[in-house]
Design a protein around this motif. Structure first.
Motif, PDB file in Angstrom:
ATOM      1  N   LYS A 187       7.992   6.030   7.137  1.00 20.39           N
ATOM      2  CA  LYS A 187       9.436   5.963   6.924  1.00 20.39           C
ATOM      3  C   LYS A 187       9.976   4.581   7.288  1.00 20.39           C
ATOM      4  O   LYS A 187      10.868   4.060   6.610  1.00 20.39           O
ATOM      5  CB  LYS A 187      10.146   7.045   7.745  1.00 20.39           C
ATOM      6  N   ARG A 188       9.435   3.984   8.346  1.00 20.60           N
ATOM      7  CA  ARG A 188       9.875   2.648   8.741  1.00 20.60           C
ATOM      8  C   ARG A 188       9.511   1.623   7.665  1.00 20.60           C
ATOM      9  O   ARG A 188      10.321   0.746   7.328  1.00 20.60           O
ATOM     10  CB  ARG A 188       9.253   2.251  10.078  1.00 20.60           C
ATOM     11  N   HIS A 189       8.288   1.757   7.107  1.00 20.55           N
ATOM     12  CA  HIS A 189       7.898   0.852   6.028  1.00 20.55           C
ATOM     13  C   HIS A 189       8.821   1.019   4.821  1.00 20.55           C
ATOM     14  O   HIS A 189       9.233   0.030   4.195  1.00 20.55           O
ATOM     15  CB  HIS A 189       6.450   1.118   5.603  1.00 20.55           C
ATOM     16  N   LEU A 190       9.158   2.269   4.488  1.00 15.46           N
ATOM     17  CA  LEU A 190      10.034   2.510   3.338  1.00 15.46           C
ATOM     18  C   LEU A 190      11.420   1.928   3.579  1.00 15.46           C
ATOM     19  O   LEU A 190      12.036   1.364   2.665  1.00 15.46           O
ATOM     20  CB  LEU A 190      10.130   4.012   3.053  1.00 15.46           C
ATOM     21  N   THR A 191      11.922   2.046   4.798  1.00 17.71           N
ATOM     22  CA  THR A 191      13.228   1.454   5.128  1.00 17.71           C
ATOM     23  C   THR A 191      13.194  -0.055   4.907  1.00 17.71           C
ATOM     24  O   THR A 191      14.124  -0.638   4.336  1.00 17.71           O
ATOM     25  CB  THR A 191      13.600   1.763   6.587  1.00 17.71           C
TER      26      THR A 191
ATOM     27  N   GLU B 131       0.840  -1.201   0.000  1.00 16.01           N
ATOM     28  CA  GLU B 131       0.000   0.000   0.000  1.00 16.01           C
ATOM     29  C   GLU B 131       0.873   1.248   0.000  1.00 16.01           C
ATOM     30  O   GLU B 131       0.620   2.198  -0.757  1.00 16.01           O
ATOM     31  CB  GLU B 131      -0.905   0.006   1.239  1.00 16.01           C
ATOM     32  N   VAL B 132       1.884   1.261   0.860  1.00 15.12           N
ATOM     33  CA  VAL B 132       2.785   2.415   0.928  1.00 15.12           C
ATOM     34  C   VAL B 132       3.469   2.637  -0.416  1.00 15.12           C
ATOM     35  O   VAL B 132       3.536   3.760  -0.922  1.00 15.12           O
ATOM     36  CB  VAL B 132       3.841   2.204   2.040  1.00 15.12           C
ATOM     37  N   LEU B 133       3.954   1.563  -1.019  1.00 14.14           N
ATOM     38  CA  LEU B 133       4.667   1.685  -2.286  1.00 14.14           C
ATOM     39  C   LEU B 133       3.750   2.179  -3.395  1.00 14.14           C
ATOM     40  O   LEU B 133       4.145   2.993  -4.228  1.00 14.14           O
ATOM     41  CB  LEU B 133       5.269   0.322  -2.648  1.00 14.14           C
ATOM     42  N   ARG B 134       2.505   1.708  -3.419  1.00 15.76           N
ATOM     43  CA  ARG B 134       1.557   2.169  -4.439  1.00 15.76           C
ATOM     44  C   ARG B 134       1.280   3.665  -4.296  1.00 15.76           C
ATOM     45  O   ARG B 134       1.173   4.388  -5.294  1.00 15.76           O
ATOM     46  CB  ARG B 134       0.257   1.375  -4.357  1.00 15.76           C
ATOM     47  N   LEU B 135       1.179   4.150  -3.061  1.00 16.64           N
ATOM     48  CA  LEU B 135       0.931   5.572  -2.851  1.00 16.64           C
ATOM     49  C   LEU B 135       2.166   6.405  -3.190  1.00 16.64           C
ATOM     50  O   LEU B 135       2.049   7.517  -3.717  1.00 16.64           O
ATOM     51  CB  LEU B 135       0.499   5.821  -1.406  1.00 16.64           C
ATOM     52  N   VAL B 136       3.354   5.884  -2.916  1.00 12.56           N
ATOM     53  CA  VAL B 136       4.585   6.568  -3.317  1.00 12.56           C
ATOM     54  C   VAL B 136       4.623   6.702  -4.840  1.00 12.56           C
ATOM     55  O   VAL B 136       5.035   7.725  -5.385  1.00 12.56           O
ATOM     56  CB  VAL B 136       5.820   5.800  -2.803  1.00 12.56           C
ATOM     57  N   ALA B 137       4.167   5.664  -5.529  1.00 11.89           N
ATOM     58  CA  ALA B 137       4.134   5.695  -7.000  1.00 11.89           C
ATOM     59  C   ALA B 137       3.159   6.742  -7.524  1.00 11.89           C
ATOM     60  O   ALA B 137       3.279   7.185  -8.670  1.00 11.89           O
ATOM     61  CB  ALA B 137       3.761   4.317  -7.546  1.00 11.89           C
ATOM     62  N   GLU B 138       2.214   7.173  -6.690  1.00 13.47           N
ATOM     63  CA  GLU B 138       1.268   8.221  -7.076  1.00 13.47           C
ATOM     64  C   GLU B 138       1.811   9.609  -6.761  1.00 13.47           C
ATOM     65  O   GLU B 138       1.096  10.594  -6.826  1.00 13.47           O
ATOM     66  CB  GLU B 138      -0.063   8.015  -6.343  1.00 13.47           C
ATOM     67  N   ALA B 139       3.091   9.667  -6.380  1.00 13.42           N
ATOM     68  CA  ALA B 139       3.790  10.930  -6.117  1.00 13.42           C
ATOM     69  C   ALA B 139       3.356  11.574  -4.812  1.00 13.42           C
ATOM     70  O   ALA B 139       3.464  12.786  -4.646  1.00 13.42           O
ATOM     71  CB  ALA B 139       3.617  11.912  -7.281  1.00 13.42           C
ATOM     72  N   LEU B 140       2.865  10.779  -3.863  1.00 17.12           N
ATOM     73  CA  LEU B 140       2.508  11.325  -2.555  1.00 17.12           C
ATOM     74  C   LEU B 140       3.748  11.406  -1.670  1.00 17.12           C
ATOM     75  O   LEU B 140       4.614  10.542  -1.708  1.00 17.12           O
ATOM     76  CB  LEU B 140       1.457  10.443  -1.879  1.00 17.12           C
ATOM     77  N   SER B 141       3.810  12.444  -0.862  1.00 16.86           N
ATOM     78  CA  SER B 141       4.905  12.582   0.094  1.00 16.86           C
ATOM     79  C   SER B 141       4.672  11.632   1.266  1.00 16.86           C
ATOM     80  O   SER B 141       3.584  11.053   1.413  1.00 16.86           O
ATOM     81  CB  SER B 141       4.969  14.018   0.621  1.00 16.86           C
ATOM     82  N   ASN B 142       5.674  11.508   2.123  1.00 19.57           N
ATOM     83  CA  ASN B 142       5.518  10.663   3.306  1.00 19.57           C
ATOM     84  C   ASN B 142       4.335  11.115   4.154  1.00 19.57           C
ATOM     85  O   ASN B 142       3.565  10.305   4.671  1.00 19.57           O
ATOM     86  CB  ASN B 142       6.791  10.678   4.148  1.00 19.57           C
ATOM     87  N   ALA B 143       4.188  12.441   4.306  1.00 18.04           N
ATOM     88  CA  ALA B 143       3.092  12.976   5.114  1.00 18.04           C
ATOM     89  C   ALA B 143       1.743  12.638   4.477  1.00 18.04           C
ATOM     90  O   ALA B 143       0.779  12.292   5.181  1.00 18.04           O
ATOM     91  CB  ALA B 143       3.249  14.484   5.273  1.00 18.04           C
TER      92      ALA B 143
END
Length: 236
Positions: A189-193, A163-175
């Protein structure tokens, strides 16, 4: 992104082309946590810089006057054990990669690497264990380095990490990801690590590419969701 007040990484540039060094300086200056402290145009000068300045990282070209690149790497690692040598070259050559890593290089990047991945790699070689290396080369070269990797590595991500990766792919910031998933930014940030570690990625863009190649996320119609305007950057 580096935390406010994080130590500035001291970088030396070793390339016999002045225009290349100037271009690298301009790219590195876009990150306030990186500073160029010296330049060399020969292998011998690179060793001298390492000895006198003990920078955190040396970006080293493999084709310069003076000793060959493997010997330069050996001398730098002996003279300045705390300096990480990051090779930056046009040569996508598995034999060269293998030899330079064996002589002590901390990473090997092609000069076609995007700016954000270069900056992420510089930070990565400083943060990682000395036993780790950073590679940005073609899949063909990776497969020749280790024939066992000719088959795609099976990576297991949790449902939340996907889920985190899919939202990052949509150009969303961590916040923004945190708000969308009703979790804290620190949790994002922990998930991204964890995702970076599982994918052996050095940046957000690198993680997205590897996740798409492993069919962990949908690359979209054009095959690159992060290439659109507003695409994710590694500064979030």
């Amino acid at each position: 992104m580096n935390a406010p007040g994080a130590p500035v990484v001291r970088v030396c540039l070793a390339d016999d082309h002045t225009l290349m060094r100037d271009g690298l300086k301009e790219m590195l200056r876009t990150d306030p946590h990186l500073t160029v402290v010296g330049e060399a145009s020969t292998g011998t000068e690179a060793v001298t810089l390492a000895t006198s300045l003990c920078p955190d990282v040396i970006l080293l070209d493999v084709e310069m006057p003076g000793p060959g690149a493997p010997e330069v790497v050996r001398r730098i690692t002996r003279a300045a054990p705390g300096t990480r040598v990051l090779v930056l070259t046009m040569h996508d050559d598995p034999d060269m990669v293998r030899e330079l890593l064996e002589t002590g290089a901390a990473g090997y990047l092609l000069k076609t690497v995007p700016r954000e991945e270069l900056i992420a790699a510089v930070h990565s070689v400083v943060r990682r264990s000395p036993d780790s290396v950073v590679l940005v080369v073609s899949r063909r070269t990776v497969e020749q380095l280790d024939p066992q990797r000719s088959r795609p590595r099976q990576v297991q991500l949790t449902a939340r990490e996907r889920e985190v990766l899919r939202l990052v792919a949509e150009a969303l910031s961590n916040a923004q990801v945190a708000a969308r998933l009703f979790i804290t930014e620190a949790t994002v940030k922990r998930h991204l690590t964890n995702i970076y570690a599982k994918l052996d990625a050095v940046s957000r863009v690198d993680a997205l590419r590897k996740a798409a190649a492993a069919r962990l996320i949908d690359p979209g119609r054009d095959g690159s969701p992060w290439s659109r305007p507003g695409a994710p950057r590694d500064g979030d």
